[in-house]
Design an enzyme around this catalytic site. Structure first.
Site, PDB file in Angstrom:
ATOM      1  CD  GLU A 159      -5.479  -1.136   3.272  1.00 29.37           C
ATOM      2  OE1 GLU A 159      -5.794  -1.937   2.204  1.00 29.37           O
ATOM      3  OE2 GLU A 159      -5.600  -0.038   3.384  1.00 29.37           O
ATOM      4  CG  ASP A 160      -6.040  -5.588   4.959  1.00 32.14           C
ATOM      5  OD1 ASP A 160      -7.105  -5.085   4.246  1.00 32.14           O
ATOM      6  OD2 ASP A 160      -4.872  -5.818   4.281  1.00 32.14           O
ATOM      7  CG  ASN A 192      -8.391  -9.416  -6.189  1.00 35.75           C
ATOM      8  OD1 ASN A 192      -8.282 -10.149  -7.048  1.00 35.75           O
ATOM      9  ND2 ASN A 192      -8.701  -8.181  -6.161  1.00 35.75           N
ATOM     10  CG  ASP A 215      -9.751  -3.018   3.931  1.00 34.43           C
ATOM     11  OD1 ASP A 215      -8.935  -3.382   2.723  1.00 34.43           O
ATOM     12  OD2 ASP A 215      -9.309  -3.076   4.916  1.00 34.43           O
ATOM     13  CE  LYS A 246      -4.196   1.119   0.023  1.00 33.96           C
ATOM     14  NZ  LYS A 246      -5.239   0.674   0.954  1.00 33.96           N
TER      15      LYS A 246
END
Length: 453
Positions: A140-141, A290, A166, A98
């Protein structure tokens, strides 16, 4: 992808991450440090002047430090890509990735921070305490539903932009692609029926933004592992409850009947192709898991040759890629001193992406706007000036910009010159890049010139 191709990609990826230097990022100085005077300016005693100036005027931190171009990419590793709760250590390659995208597409520096903490209260305290370091925070995540609460609490506590990519990065690109798919298929957003497979962070954020764009809530059916989300079910969290149908409409067969859009944000193999037969003519199918979608494009088109298809993969048309959104949203937020990323800023980025695709004619490089080109390519050099300028204007409209940019044409030019299609050249619009270290590398300073203030 065949097993042999998959094995080759895995081997190549591991070699890529290991050689010639482990990892994907490093810290590079932006000033020369080649003699005793440089040392005296960079550290003791000269550094005291900068510290004293900031102590007297906190806003001076943006003049004398890199804070105004520094984003923290932060995770606790509880929902990493399609890999799940693999932990903060295993999440580090993703966070470094990222960081590379921030730098490559928008010239933004990043410190990736992986935190070994799953308690939301403690995680919020840790991240909030880092505010003096960063100009913005990219979460993130982090798994749902905790990610919603964590983001909301940080936004309330911090005076810098905070965004869980996200959720909102995905939502921005989905909204852009869907707006254009509706145009291509001749649909009106207000009369469109959507079935969403998945009820996590990305799904909730996508639906929130689509409602902002005019999709009626009653026209949305959300499916999770328990089936249709409806008010008769027990244990719904408040985020799912926003999209609950009033009554149980039935299973897949009933819910999919006449649906215009199938938006999938779940996991591989979660959609039975037989259900596509029940959708309306020219259905829009967005299978975004994904690396393996909920249903592969070949299967979609075999069942419904009239479908418009989007995936999250780069080897098919219409890739819904977060990199189309977050670099330019944060670039704009940093440049105008935004205290938050408003809903209007997210919507502006979606509209700019959508309009950019519509303005793309057929060429050697792509097929041009249409069923196979609903959103711009991630490497399109127009993205930075077009999307960032739209977001800067939206920041001013929504009263979150502390340093509004008055000359948008000059701003676009400066972005193009430093990072876009134009090569850097001398001009009177602001400071130019100059050699910064002993190796003579050029830096790319991110300070908007006086003409833009």
């Amino acid at each position: 992808m065949s097993d042999s191709n998959s094995a080759d990609l895995r081997r190549a990826a591991l070699e890529y991450h290991e050689f010639p230097t482990p990892g994907k990022i490093s810290v590079t100085p932006t000033k020369q440090l080649i003699n005793q005077r440089d040392l005296a300016l960079a550290y003791s005693p000269g550094v005291a002047a900068a510290s004293e100036a900031i102590s007297e005027d906190p806003a001076a931190v943006f003049r004398y430090t890199a804070r105004g171009n520094l984003v923290g990419v932060i995770t606790n590793g509880t929902a990493v890509l399609g890999l799940g709760a693999i932990g903060p250590l295993a999440a580090k390659p993703v966070m470094e990735g990222k960081a590379v995208l921030f730098k490559k597409f928008a010239g933004i520096d990043v410190f990736d921070i992986e935190i070994n903490e799953n308690d939301p209260d403690k995680l919020v305290d840790i991240i909030a305490s880092l505010e003096p370091t960063f100009g913005g925070i990219n979460l993130e995540d982090i798994k749902a539903p905790e990610c919603f609460e964590i983001e909301e609490r940080l936004k309330a506590r911090m005076k810098i932009p905070v965004m869980h990519d996200d959720q909102h990065g995905t939502a921005v690109v989905v909204a852009a692609a869907l707006r254009n798919a509706l145009l291509v298929t001749g649909r009106d957003m207000a009369a469109t029926r959507l079935v969403c497979v998945g009820a996590g962070a990305s799904a909730i954020a996508c639906l929130d933004l689509l409602v902002e764009m005019g999709l009626p809530r009653p026209n949305i059916c959300m499916l999770d592992s328990g089936g249709l989300v409806h008010r008769g079910r027990n244990g719904l969290n408040k985020y799912k409850a926003r999209f609950a149908q009033e009554t149980d409409l039935g299973g897949w067969e009933q819910v999919m009947q006449g649906a215009d859009i199938l938006l999938c944000l779940s996991g591989p193999g979660s959609v039975d192709p037989v259900h596509l037969r029940r959708m309306a003519a020219r259905p829009i199918v967005m299978a975004l898991a994904n690396p393996t979608p909920e249903i592969m494009p070949e299967i979609i088109l075999a069942e419904r040759p009239d479908a418009i298809v989007c995936t999250g993969r780069s080897d098919y048309p219409n890739q819904v890629n977060n990199a189309l959104g977050f670099p330019y949203i944060f670039r704009a937020a940093l440049d105008c001193g935004a205290t938050a990323i408003s809903e209007e800023m997210k919507l502006a980025s979606a509209m700019a992406l959508s309009d950019l695709a519509r303005a793309t004619p057929a060429s050697v490089d792509n097929v041009g706007f249409g069923p196979l080109y609903l959103i711009p390519d991630v490497l399109d050099p127009r993205l930075l000036p077009v999307v960032a300028s739209a977001v800067v204007l939206a920041a001013a409209r929504s009263n979150v910009a502390t340093r509004p940019i008055s000359d948008i044409d000059a701003y676009k030019y400066e972005l193009e010159t430093q990072y876009g299609a134009l090569k850097p050249k001398k001009n009177n619009r602001g400071p130019q890049s100059e050699p910064a270290n002993a190796g003579g590398e050029a830096t790319q300073p991110r300070r908007m010139s006086a003409a833009l203030a």
